[in-house]
Design an enzyme around this catalytic site. Structure first.
Site, short mmCIF file in Angstrom:
data_model
loop_
_atom_site.label_atom_id
_atom_site.label_comp_id
_atom_site.label_asym_id
_atom_site.label_seq_id
_atom_site.Cartn_x
_atom_site.Cartn_y
_atom_site.Cartn_z
N GLY A 1 0.83 -1.20 0.00
CA GLY A 1 0.00 0.00 0.00
C GLY A 1 0.86 1.25 0.00
N ALA A 2 0.21 2.40 0.01
CA ALA A 2 0.93 3.67 0.05
C ALA A 2 1.67 3.78 1.38
CB ALA A 2 -0.06 4.82 -0.09
N ARG A 3 2.90 4.25 1.31
CA ARG A 3 3.77 4.44 2.47
C ARG A 3 3.87 3.18 3.33
NH1 ARG A 3 5.21 9.56 3.79
NH2 ARG A 3 5.11 9.82 1.55
N HIS B 1 12.77 10.82 -1.87
CA HIS B 1 13.34 9.58 -2.40
C HIS B 1 14.74 9.79 -2.94
CE1 HIS B 1 9.98 6.96 -1.68
NE2 HIS B 1 9.17 7.85 -2.20
N ARG B 2 14.96 10.95 -3.58
CA ARG B 2 16.31 11.23 -4.10
C ARG B 2 17.30 11.32 -2.94
NH1 ARG B 2 17.67 13.49 -9.36
NH2 ARG B 2 16.02 12.85 -10.74
N ARG C 1 18.36 7.97 -1.69
CA ARG C 1 19.33 7.26 -2.54
C ARG C 1 20.71 7.91 -2.57
NH1 ARG C 1 15.00 7.47 -6.06
NH2 ARG C 1 16.08 8.77 -7.57
N SER D 1 9.25 1.03 -1.20
CA SER D 1 10.37 1.62 -1.95
C SER D 1 11.68 1.42 -1.19
CB SER D 1 10.14 3.11 -2.20
OG SER D 1 9.02 3.28 -3.03
N1 LIG Z 1 10.55 11.62 -11.11
C1 LIG Z 1 11.12 10.98 -10.10
N2 LIG Z 1 10.37 10.20 -9.30
C2 LIG Z 1 10.95 9.56 -8.28
C3 LIG Z 1 12.35 9.64 -8.04
N3 LIG Z 1 12.63 8.87 -6.96
C4 LIG Z 1 11.46 8.32 -6.57
N4 LIG Z 1 10.46 8.72 -7.36
C5 LIG Z 1 9.05 8.32 -7.32
O1 LIG Z 1 8.52 8.29 -6.03
C6 LIG Z 1 7.36 7.44 -6.06
C7 LIG Z 1 7.17 6.76 -4.73
O2 LIG Z 1 7.02 7.72 -3.74
P1 LIG Z 1 5.88 7.73 -2.64
O3 LIG Z 1 4.59 8.04 -3.27
O4 LIG Z 1 6.37 8.62 -1.54
O5 LIG Z 1 5.87 6.23 -2.16
P2 LIG Z 1 4.85 5.63 -1.13
O6 LIG Z 1 4.00 4.67 -1.90
O7 LIG Z 1 4.12 6.69 -0.35
O8 LIG Z 1 5.77 4.98 -0.08
P3 LIG Z 1 6.48 3.58 0.05
O9 LIG Z 1 5.46 2.50 0.11
O10 LIG Z 1 7.17 3.72 1.36
O11 LIG Z 1 7.41 3.46 -1.10
C8 LIG Z 1 7.61 6.43 -7.16
O12 LIG Z 1 6.54 6.48 -8.08
C9 LIG Z 1 8.90 6.92 -7.83
O13 LIG Z 1 8.80 6.92 -9.25
C10 LIG Z 1 13.14 10.47 -8.90
O14 LIG Z 1 14.34 10.61 -8.76
N5 LIG Z 1 12.47 11.11 -9.91
#
Ligand SMILES: Nc1nc2c(ncn2[C@@H]2O[C@H](COP(=O)(O)OP(=O)(O)OP(=O)(O)O)[C@@H](O)[C@H]2O)c(=O)[nH]1
Length: 181
Positions: A10-12, A50-51, A54, A16
């Protein structure tokens, strides 16, 4: 491709971060393919987070919202592991760019198969991140229902082909499909 791993949640949920961890154990040569369009401040803040995560960990980033098949194998050939984050936003981008009326189950299946096939000539590991978008109530909005179904279709295609599928919930990974040894 040496191996295909699908990570869902799910979200968050922490998927990732888990995908980064798994990738880093696979190879020192890593490419992150981001499908997320940076369309507003909220998205930009997520991307920045996210950047930063990494940073200094040996990742090369490629931002590609649509043409995943075109990256394989030449543009990623030096990588031992390629992480695609995420399938869910790729489906969203397809809907937005092609026009919602032009995308149905058949179209999304073919587009997804196109990049899955292209990956077969890549010698390293591919890790795909996706979302479990269908676990809540049925969305009232027709487009949201369509989107949910298209994502489900892609997740099934990738999941069937994958050597491993991992569900991440509350930051905890659960292997739901394991590689036969
Ligand atoms: N354009 C771009 N998108 C990025 C980069 N790094 C990560 N993302 C995007 O960040 C998105 C995920 O972020 P979130 O929406 O915060 O993830 P989340 O679903 O809330 O959290 P998790 O389940 O913890 O991963 C992915 O769709 C990635 O493509 C980047 O360098 N550039």
């Amino acid at each position: 491709m040496a191996e295909l791993i699908l990570i869902t949640g799910g979200a968050r949920s922490g998927k990732s971060s888990y995908a980064l961890e798994v990738s880093e154990k696979k190879s020192h040569s890593r490419i992150f393919i981001a499908t997320c369009p940076s369309i507003d401040q909220e998205m930009s803040d997520r991307v920045t987070r996210h950047r930063e995560e990494r940073q200094g960990r040996g990742w090369q980033t490629i931002e590609e919202e649509i043409e995943l098949a075109a990256l394989f194998p030449e543009k990623v050939q030096d990588a031992g592991v390629v992480l695609i984050d995420c399938v869910t936003l790729w489906v969203n981008n397809i809907l937005y760019n092609y026009g919602e009326e032009k995308v149905d189950d058949f179209v999304i299946k073919n587009l997804c198969l196109k990049w899955l096939l292209a990956m077969e000539n890549f010698p390293g590991t591919v890790i795909c991140v996706t979302n479990e978008v269908g676990l809540g109530v049925v969305p009232e909005n027709r487009l949201a229902r369509k989107y949910r179904d298209l994502v489900g279709t892609c997740n099934q295609l990738i999941g069937r082909k994958a050597d491993e599928v991992v569900l991440v919930s509350c930051g905890v990974p659960l292997k739901i499909k394991k590689k036969r040894s």
